[in-house]
Motif scaffolding. Structure first.
Motif, short mmCIF file in Angstrom:
data_model
loop_
_atom_site.label_atom_id
_atom_site.label_comp_id
_atom_site.label_asym_id
_atom_site.label_seq_id
_atom_site.Cartn_x
_atom_site.Cartn_y
_atom_site.Cartn_z
N VAL A 42 -85.60 -46.42 -7.89
CA VAL A 42 -86.13 -46.18 -9.23
C VAL A 42 -84.98 -45.86 -10.17
CG1 VAL A 42 -87.70 -44.78 -10.63
CG2 VAL A 42 -88.29 -45.33 -8.26
N ARG A 44 -84.20 -44.18 -13.71
CA ARG A 44 -84.76 -43.33 -14.76
C ARG A 44 -83.69 -43.04 -15.81
NH1 ARG A 44 -89.65 -41.72 -13.06
NH2 ARG A 44 -90.03 -41.64 -10.81
N GLY A 45 -84.14 -42.85 -17.03
CA GLY A 45 -83.22 -42.56 -18.12
C GLY A 45 -82.51 -41.24 -17.89
N THR A 49 -85.98 -39.96 -22.96
CA THR A 49 -86.46 -41.31 -23.22
C THR A 49 -87.43 -41.30 -24.39
OG1 THR A 49 -88.21 -41.03 -21.59
CG2 THR A 49 -86.16 -41.99 -20.81
N PRO A 55 -90.51 -46.87 -15.48
CA PRO A 55 -89.08 -47.08 -15.27
C PRO A 55 -88.82 -48.33 -14.45
CG PRO A 55 -89.91 -45.36 -13.82
CD PRO A 55 -91.03 -45.71 -14.75
N ARG A 57 -87.55 -50.63 -11.45
CA ARG A 57 -87.48 -50.32 -10.03
C ARG A 57 -87.25 -51.58 -9.23
NH1 ARG A 57 -91.46 -46.98 -8.48
NH2 ARG A 57 -91.87 -46.28 -10.60
N TYR A 76 -78.31 -43.70 -17.05
CA TYR A 76 -79.42 -43.75 -16.10
C TYR A 76 -79.14 -42.88 -14.88
CZ TYR A 76 -80.85 -47.87 -18.78
OH TYR A 76 -81.23 -48.72 -19.78
#
Length: 548
Positions: A42, A44-45, A49, A55, A57, A76
């Motif tokens: 994954v 993610r920011g 965000t 997100p 993946r 990220y």
């Protein structure tokens, strides 16, 4: 980290046009050097965000390889979703930070996994019956992060993992990193946290394995890779008695009941100098009466809700639950303090001001112990921002108010805007001091808007970083009391700060190593402009023997 610091000139390129060319992140997930297939990755920011989109993946193939494409430039964090394994490269459990440049294809973001440990046991009541769906918590018995050692006041102990028991009263916590842990179940009277179980369930007092009532006296369990600490059984005592509190809320000036009103209730944790909200509804009836049930032993207070839009606040009355229901509580609503003034956008921009008028200005007040409501008890309210920038926030308690922007439309409405300075009578304030029922006027809240981008790299020289060391980057601006959110620095020393107001900043770079005294930080000025990317390269000299 050395006895002396040599600062080399920072090399900053000229402004560049912003490009949104997508890139990619790829790597491999292995266990004992063999690829793990079917593992979710994954992205993610790393910064706040401004989108509710799921997100990006990917899933590893039969050889453990993965690739996430169409990655926009930015900061990220990459993490695996394999709960039975842990990352052997970072036993602190941090995700991998990655900075993606325009069109950059980043490879070898690899994860070498080891199998996690297990803690399992059974929860029973005083009669030996299984306690079903009972929450079980585990705590770190030692800190591995030097930044949280020797804090004062002591940091709050939050669980690092939780689970619930099954129909046999059995729990099983797996995928644990090697380390030392303590286990508890039940509701605590001294530490924050919601009731351990669904509403309406029987409440038990907290017990730490095997039979301690304090975390400091709990048995420490050492869990190794693939190891299992079994038979970690806890016997709960008799159900904790819960009590009710009832009374009336009245208008303090007229003496009339406040009907059909909703209030908050909070438990005051005096030893921790803080409060926690209680998930109980406090709603008055037509005669202003209220009844709250399911309260455990402790000190409580009633608060007005932050969105109540009223001039009134509660009078700070507290009540104690000891060993019986409490009745006859009288809470008076009195006129609160207020803060009024103007929100100023610097530099002026009619288009951005129209966006700012759609936001609210929130004030949260940290009370002093002498202002009522208990040590650490807080209160707050909010105000709209009028077209001319004026605002008035009312119904506040005495204390120190922190002002910030908020929005019911989510973080995207505030993108690029931040409070950078608060002035009162021309003097810059860290917080606005309010006396009881004082009507504070003439407050100027300076907001900056920016879409500048700072993109940089910290070049660590004279050897690699020590094991476990971390780089931290901060941006500060002379004359502004409210700092920007620190950007995340990835394993390559890269960082990106986006949506930054324009101006001249000081970039401060520090290195933290476990067990090593930090050296003085490296500092360098940089000037940012809206709509452009500015690049900076900062050399950082490491010396092996730091000063004590």
């Amino acid at each position: 980290l050395g006895a002396s610091q040599i600062i080399l000139p920072t090399q900053t390129s000229g402004p560049q046009k912003v490009s949104n060319a997508a890139g990619s992140i790829s790597g491999r997930v292995t266990y004992k050097e063999k690829g793990l297939s079917g593992i979710g990755i994954v992205l993610r920011g790393g910064a706040p965000t401004y989108s509710y989109a799921p997100p990006p993946r990917a899933t590893t193939d039969e050889n453990g390889n993965y690739r996430i494409g169409n990655v926009a430039p930015g900061s990220y964090q990459v993490q695996t979703s394999l709960s039975a394994y842990v990352n052997s490269d970072d036993m602190l459990g941090r995700p991998r930070a990655v900075i993606v440049m325009e069109g950059e294809n980043i490879e070898d973001i690899n994860f070498s996994m080891v199998k996690g440990g297990v803690i399992t046991g059974r929860i029973t009541d005083a009669d030996g019956r299984p306690v079903i769906q009972q929450q079980v918590r585990i705590f770190n018995a030692e800190s591995r992060d030097p930044r949280v050692v020797a804090q004062s006041p002591p940091r709050v102990n939050y669980p690092v993992n939780t689970t619930v028991t099954d129909d046999r009263g059995v729990y099983r916590l797996f995928g644990l990193k090697a380390g030392k842990y303590q286990v508890s179940t039940g509701q605590s009277e001294t530490t924050p946290g919601p009731p351990s179980g669904p509403p309406g369930r029987i409440t038990y007092r907290e017990v730490f394995y095997p039979d301690a009532i304090e975390l400091a006296k709990a048995t420490v369990l050492e869990v190794s890779e693939v190891g299992e600490a079994s038979n970690i059984d806890i016997v709960l005592g008799r159900p904790a008695q819960t009590y009710s509190a009832s009374g009336r809320i009245i208008d303090g000036e007229r003496g009339e009941p406040i009907s059909r009103a909703r209030f908050g209730i909070q438990r005051i944790l005096t030893a921790l100098n803080r409060t926690e909200g209680v998930p109980a509804a406090l709603i008055t009836n037509s005669t202003g009466d209220f009844l709250v049930e399911g309260l455990i032993t402790g000190k409580y207070s009633v608060t007005t809700l932050s969105n109540s839009n009223t001039e009134l606040r509660t009078d700070g009355t507290t009540f104690d639950i000891v060993d019986s229901d409490v009745t006859g509580i009288v809470i008076r609503l009195i006129k609160g303090a207020s803060i009024s003034g103007v929100v100023v956008l610097e530099p002026e921009d009619k288009r951005i001001m129209a966006r700012l008028n759609q936001l609210q200005l929130m004030a949260y007040v940290q009370r002093s112990s002498a202002s009522g409501g208990g040590i650490g008890a807080g209160g707050g309210s909010q105000s709209t921002i009028n077209p001319d920038g004026t605002f008035r926030i009312a119904g506040l308690p005495a204390g120190t108010a922190t002002l910030r922007l908020s929005s019911m439309m989510g973080p995207s409405a505030m993108k690029g805007m931040m409070v950078v300075r608060i002035e009162r009578e021309g003097v810059v304030q860290r917080g606005v001091e309010i006396k009881d029922q004082e009507q504070v006027t003439g407050v100027r809240v300076i907001v900056s808007y920016g879409d500048a981008t700072l993109r940089g790299v910290v070049n660590v020289e004279n050897g690699p970083l020590p094991t476990g060391a971390r780089i931290m980057v901060r941006l500060t601006k002379p004359g502004e009391q409210i700092p920007l959110r620190p950007p995340i620095v990835d394993d390559r020393g890269r960082f990106v700060a986006e949506s930054v107001p324009p101006g001249t900043y000081e970039v401060v770079v520090s290195v933290f190593s476990p067990g090593v005294k930090p050296q003085p930080p490296v500092k360098q000025q940089v000037t940012l402009q809206n709509g452009v990317i500015t690049e900076v390269t900062i050399p950082f000299i490491l010396v092996t023997n730091p000063n004590p």
